[in-house]
Design a protein around this motif. Structure first.
Motif, PDB file in Angstrom:
ATOM      1  N   ASP A  53       0.894  -1.391   0.112  1.00 51.49           N
ATOM      2  CA  ASP A  53      -0.130   0.085   0.059  1.00 51.49           C
ATOM      3  C   ASP A  53       0.761   1.243  -0.122  1.00 51.49           C
ATOM      4  O   ASP A  53       0.427   2.303   0.732  1.00 51.49           O
ATOM      5  CB  ASP A  53      -0.974  -0.339   1.386  1.00 51.49           C
ATOM      6  CG  ASP A  53      -2.070   1.088   1.073  1.00 51.49           C
ATOM      7  OD1 ASP A  53      -2.534   1.191  -0.177  1.00 51.49           O
ATOM      8  OD2 ASP A  53      -2.692   1.321   2.308  1.00 51.49           O
ATOM      9  N   THR A  54       2.190   1.173  -0.639  1.00 55.90           N
ATOM     10  CA  THR A  54       2.999   2.333  -0.836  1.00 55.90           C
ATOM     11  C   THR A  54       3.367   2.532  -2.177  1.00 55.90           C
ATOM     12  O   THR A  54       3.359   1.372  -2.853  1.00 55.90           O
ATOM     13  CB  THR A  54       4.073   2.377   0.308  1.00 55.90           C
ATOM     14  OG1 THR A  54       5.183   1.437  -0.268  1.00 55.90           O
ATOM     15  CG2 THR A  54       3.601   2.061   1.560  1.00 55.90           C
ATOM     16  N   PRO A  55       4.384   3.643  -2.559  1.00 52.45           N
ATOM     17  CA  PRO A  55       4.660   3.582  -3.775  1.00 52.45           C
ATOM     18  C   PRO A  55       6.273   3.369  -3.985  1.00 52.45           C
ATOM     19  O   PRO A  55       6.797   3.530  -4.804  1.00 52.45           O
ATOM     20  CB  PRO A  55       4.311   5.344  -4.063  1.00 52.45           C
ATOM     21  CG  PRO A  55       4.709   5.745  -2.892  1.00 52.45           C
ATOM     22  CD  PRO A  55       3.667   4.872  -1.733  1.00 52.45           C
ATOM     23  N   LEU A  56       6.636   2.739  -2.817  1.00 55.04           N
ATOM     24  CA  LEU A  56       7.965   1.966  -2.870  1.00 55.04           C
ATOM     25  C   LEU A  56       8.380   1.536  -3.823  1.00 55.04           C
ATOM     26  O   LEU A  56       9.504   1.833  -4.767  1.00 55.04           O
ATOM     27  CB  LEU A  56       8.434   1.419  -1.486  1.00 55.04           C
ATOM     28  CG  LEU A  56       9.698   1.200  -1.430  1.00 55.04           C
ATOM     29  CD1 LEU A  56      10.652   2.324  -1.316  1.00 55.04           C
ATOM     30  CD2 LEU A  56       9.927   0.063  -0.146  1.00 55.04           C
ATOM     31  N   ASP A  57       7.775   0.531  -4.616  1.00 57.26           N
ATOM     32  CA  ASP A  57       8.447  -0.213  -5.679  1.00 57.26           C
ATOM     33  C   ASP A  57       8.531   0.490  -6.887  1.00 57.26           C
ATOM     34  O   ASP A  57       9.419   0.456  -7.650  1.00 57.26           O
ATOM     35  CB  ASP A  57       7.467  -1.525  -5.877  1.00 57.26           C
ATOM     36  CG  ASP A  57       7.975  -2.411  -6.740  1.00 57.26           C
ATOM     37  OD1 ASP A  57       9.250  -2.907  -6.885  1.00 57.26           O
ATOM     38  OD2 ASP A  57       7.174  -2.790  -7.839  1.00 57.26           O
ATOM     39  N   SER A  58       7.396   1.614  -7.170  1.00 67.39           N
ATOM     40  CA  SER A  58       7.483   2.261  -8.401  1.00 67.39           C
ATOM     41  C   SER A  58       8.707   3.238  -8.275  1.00 67.39           C
ATOM     42  O   SER A  58       9.190   3.509  -9.343  1.00 67.39           O
ATOM     43  CB  SER A  58       6.132   3.080  -8.523  1.00 67.39           C
ATOM     44  OG  SER A  58       4.953   2.285  -8.526  1.00 67.39           O
ATOM     45  N   ILE A  59       8.813   3.632  -7.184  1.00 72.05           N
ATOM     46  CA  ILE A  59      10.028   4.561  -6.749  1.00 72.05           C
ATOM     47  C   ILE A  59      11.303   3.997  -7.288  1.00 72.05           C
ATOM     48  O   ILE A  59      12.296   4.586  -7.974  1.00 72.05           O
ATOM     49  CB  ILE A  59      10.000   5.377  -5.697  1.00 72.05           C
ATOM     50  CG1 ILE A  59       9.012   6.326  -5.196  1.00 72.05           C
ATOM     51  CG2 ILE A  59      11.303   6.161  -5.094  1.00 72.05           C
ATOM     52  CD1 ILE A  59       8.698   6.828  -3.867  1.00 72.05           C
ATOM     53  N   LEU A  60      11.375   2.679  -6.586  1.00 70.45           N
ATOM     54  CA  LEU A  60      12.876   1.993  -7.044  1.00 70.45           C
ATOM     55  C   LEU A  60      12.884   1.832  -8.574  1.00 70.45           C
ATOM     56  O   LEU A  60      13.865   1.484  -8.732  1.00 70.45           O
ATOM     57  CB  LEU A  60      12.511   0.666  -6.139  1.00 70.45           C
ATOM     58  CG  LEU A  60      12.616   0.800  -4.699  1.00 70.45           C
ATOM     59  CD1 LEU A  60      12.577  -0.522  -4.082  1.00 70.45           C
ATOM     60  CD2 LEU A  60      14.052   1.715  -3.967  1.00 70.45           C
ATOM     61  N   ARG A  61      11.753   1.327  -9.006  1.00 68.69           N
ATOM     62  CA  ARG A  61      11.838   0.949 -10.587  1.00 68.69           C
ATOM     63  C   ARG A  61      12.177   2.269 -11.446  1.00 68.69           C
ATOM     64  O   ARG A  61      13.253   2.141 -12.149  1.00 68.69           O
ATOM     65  CB  ARG A  61      10.566   0.313 -11.098  1.00 68.69           C
ATOM     66  CG  ARG A  61      10.085  -0.671 -10.180  1.00 68.69           C
ATOM     67  CD  ARG A  61      10.814  -2.118 -10.644  1.00 68.69           C
ATOM     68  NE  ARG A  61      10.272  -2.968  -9.736  1.00 68.69           N
ATOM     69  CZ  ARG A  61      10.688  -4.407  -9.705  1.00 68.69           C
ATOM     70  NH1 ARG A  61      11.910  -4.755 -10.587  1.00 68.69           N
ATOM     71  NH2 ARG A  61      10.159  -5.322  -8.942  1.00 68.69           N
ATOM     72  N   ASN A  62      11.518   3.359 -10.966  1.00 68.34           N
ATOM     73  CA  ASN A  62      12.086   4.609 -11.549  1.00 68.34           C
ATOM     74  C   ASN A  62      13.498   5.131 -11.573  1.00 68.34           C
ATOM     75  O   ASN A  62      13.946   5.480 -12.336  1.00 68.34           O
ATOM     76  CB  ASN A  62      11.013   5.786 -11.339  1.00 68.34           C
ATOM     77  CG  ASN A  62      10.013   5.867 -12.290  1.00 68.34           C
ATOM     78  OD1 ASN A  62       9.991   5.637 -13.697  1.00 68.34           O
ATOM     79  ND2 ASN A  62       8.718   6.010 -11.614  1.00 68.34           N
ATOM     80  N   LEU A  63      14.054   4.548 -10.257  1.00 67.66           N
ATOM     81  CA  LEU A  63      15.320   4.814 -10.060  1.00 67.66           C
ATOM     82  C   LEU A  63      16.171   4.079 -10.607  1.00 67.66           C
ATOM     83  O   LEU A  63      17.701   4.089 -10.479  1.00 67.66           O
ATOM     84  CB  LEU A  63      15.566   4.827  -8.408  1.00 67.66           C
ATOM     85  CG  LEU A  63      15.006   6.185  -7.560  1.00 67.66           C
ATOM     86  CD1 LEU A  63      15.083   6.001  -6.247  1.00 67.66           C
ATOM     87  CD2 LEU A  63      15.820   7.474  -8.019  1.00 67.66           C
ATOM     88  N   ASP A  64      15.722   2.691 -11.192  1.00 68.47           N
ATOM     89  CA  ASP A  64      16.580   1.765 -11.723  1.00 68.47           C
ATOM     90  C   ASP A  64      17.662   1.223 -10.934  1.00 68.47           C
ATOM     91  O   ASP A  64      18.726   0.735 -11.077  1.00 68.47           O
ATOM     92  CB  ASP A  64      17.294   2.485 -12.901  1.00 68.47           C
ATOM     93  CG  ASP A  64      17.989   1.395 -13.813  1.00 68.47           C
ATOM     94  OD1 ASP A  64      17.348   0.242 -13.840  1.00 68.47           O
ATOM     95  OD2 ASP A  64      18.915   1.372 -14.662  1.00 68.47           O
ATOM     96  N   LEU A  65      16.933   0.931  -9.840  1.00 65.57           N
ATOM     97  CA  LEU A  65      17.796   0.100  -8.726  1.00 65.57           C
ATOM     98  C   LEU A  65      17.551  -1.214  -8.825  1.00 65.57           C
ATOM     99  O   LEU A  65      16.444  -1.846  -8.801  1.00 65.57           O
ATOM    100  CB  LEU A  65      17.712   0.848  -7.115  1.00 65.57           C
ATOM    101  CG  LEU A  65      17.560   2.310  -7.018  1.00 65.57           C
ATOM    102  CD1 LEU A  65      17.166   2.787  -5.657  1.00 65.57           C
ATOM    103  CD2 LEU A  65      19.146   2.691  -7.706  1.00 65.57           C
TER     104      LEU A  65
END
Length: 259
Positions: free
Chosen positions: A175-187
C-alpha cells in the motif's frame, strides 16, 4: 533546424525523449561502478550505480527517549544503536550518488489507512496510547505523518534530495509507492537499515527479495528492542534465505577501494 527532444521521465534514470512527432524509448546507458565487500560467507560485488539504501523507522517515536515506545515502557537504547554508524555512512553514500530512501511510519490524520487489527497490535485494550493518539508528554500524535513523533531523529536529519516514503504496515511495499520509486530509480541492489530489524526491516527486505531485488542487511545499522534471539534469527534468516548480511564498515571500505 531540428528542435531538441524533451526529457519525459524522472531524474534521467528512467526517461524517454519526445517531441511532437516522435518518441525515443532508449534509456541512457548506466556505466557500472563495481564495489566488492565482505558479506560472509561470500565476497560480493555490487554495482553502486544501481544501488540504494532504505532506512526504516529511525523516528522519534521509536528511537527518542520522549517518544512513544519509551512512553509505553520500552527501553529504546538498542533502537538508538544504528544512529552513529548511519551518521557515518549516509554522507558517503550521498556523495557517491547513492539514493537515500527514508521509509517511515506515517499515518493519515483520519486513520482511514489503519485496520482494527493493526490498531489492536499497539493498543490491545483500546484505553492506551495507540497509533494517532497524543503523547502525554508533548501532545505529538503517535506516528502521524508530519508530527514530531513520526519525524526522523535529529541526529540523522535527512538531506535535501533524499527520498521519503510513508508506510502503514510492517512491510514498506504494501500500500505504498516504494516499488514504483525504486523501479524509476533503476535500482537493483538495496541495503536495509533501521528498526526494528526483526519486524519492519525484515518484512520490507523479504518483500524486496520476493520482487527480485538484491538485498543486504546492514547489521551494524539495524537494531531491535526485541530480545536478542530475535536479532540472531533475523541475521540467520536473511543470510540463509533472503540475501546477504554485511556491515557498514565493509561497504565503506569497498567504496574506498573502488575509488
Amino acid at each position: 533546424m531540428n528542435k531538441p527532444m524533451r526529457m519525459l521521465g524522472t531524474g534521467g534514470r528512467n526517461a524517454w525523449r519526445v517531441d511532437e512527432t516522435s518518441a525515443d524509448l532508449v534509456r541512457a546507458p548506466r556505466v557500472p561502478r563495481p564495489v566488492s565487500l565482505e558479506a560472509p560467507p561470500k565476497r560480493v560485488t555490487i554495482d553502486l550505480a544501481r544501488t540504494g539504501i532504505i532506512v526504516i523507522d529511525m523516528q522519534n517515536d521509536f528511537c527518542h527517549p520522549d517518544g512513544w515506545l519509551a512512553h509505553i515502557g520500552v527501553d529504546v537504547t538498542p533502537a538508538r544503536a544504528p544512529i552513529a554508524p548511519l551518521a557515518a555512512l549516509l554522507p558517503e553514500l550521498r556523495a557517491a550518488g547513492v539514493p537515500v530512501i527514508w521509509l517511515n511510519w506515517g499515518n493519515r490524520p483520519d486513520r482511514l489507512n489503519l485496520s482494527p487489527a493493526l490498531l489492536h497490535v499497539y493498543n490491545p485494550s483500546g484505553a492506551g496510547v495507540g497509533l494517532g493518539d497524543p503523547l502525554p508528554g508533548n501532545g505529538s500524535l503517535v506516528l502521524e505523518l508530519g508530527s514530531w513523533a513520526a519525524a526522523v531523529v535529529d541526529e540523522l536529519a535527512p538531506a535535501e534530495g533524499d527520498i521519503h516514503v510513508a508506510k502503514y504496515r510492517m512491510s514498506g511495499f504494501v500500500d505504498t509507492p516504494l516499488d514504483s520509486i525504486l523501479r524509476n530509480l533503476d535500482l537493483t541492489t538495496l541495503f536495509f537499515a533501521g528498526v526494528n530489524a526483526d519486524q519492519c526491516v525484515l518484512a520490507t527486505l523479504m518483500d524486496a527479495n520476493f520482487q527480485g531485488y538484491d538485498t543486504f542487511l546492514l547489521e551494524d545499522c539495524s537494531a531491535t528492542t526485541s530480545p536478542d534471539f530475535c536479532m540472531q534469527a533475523t541475521v540467520y534468516n536473511v543470510r540463509q534465505c533472503f540475501g546477504f548480511v554485511t556491515q557498514s564498515t565493509e561497504l565503506l571500505e569497498g567504496m574506498a577501494a573502488a575509488r
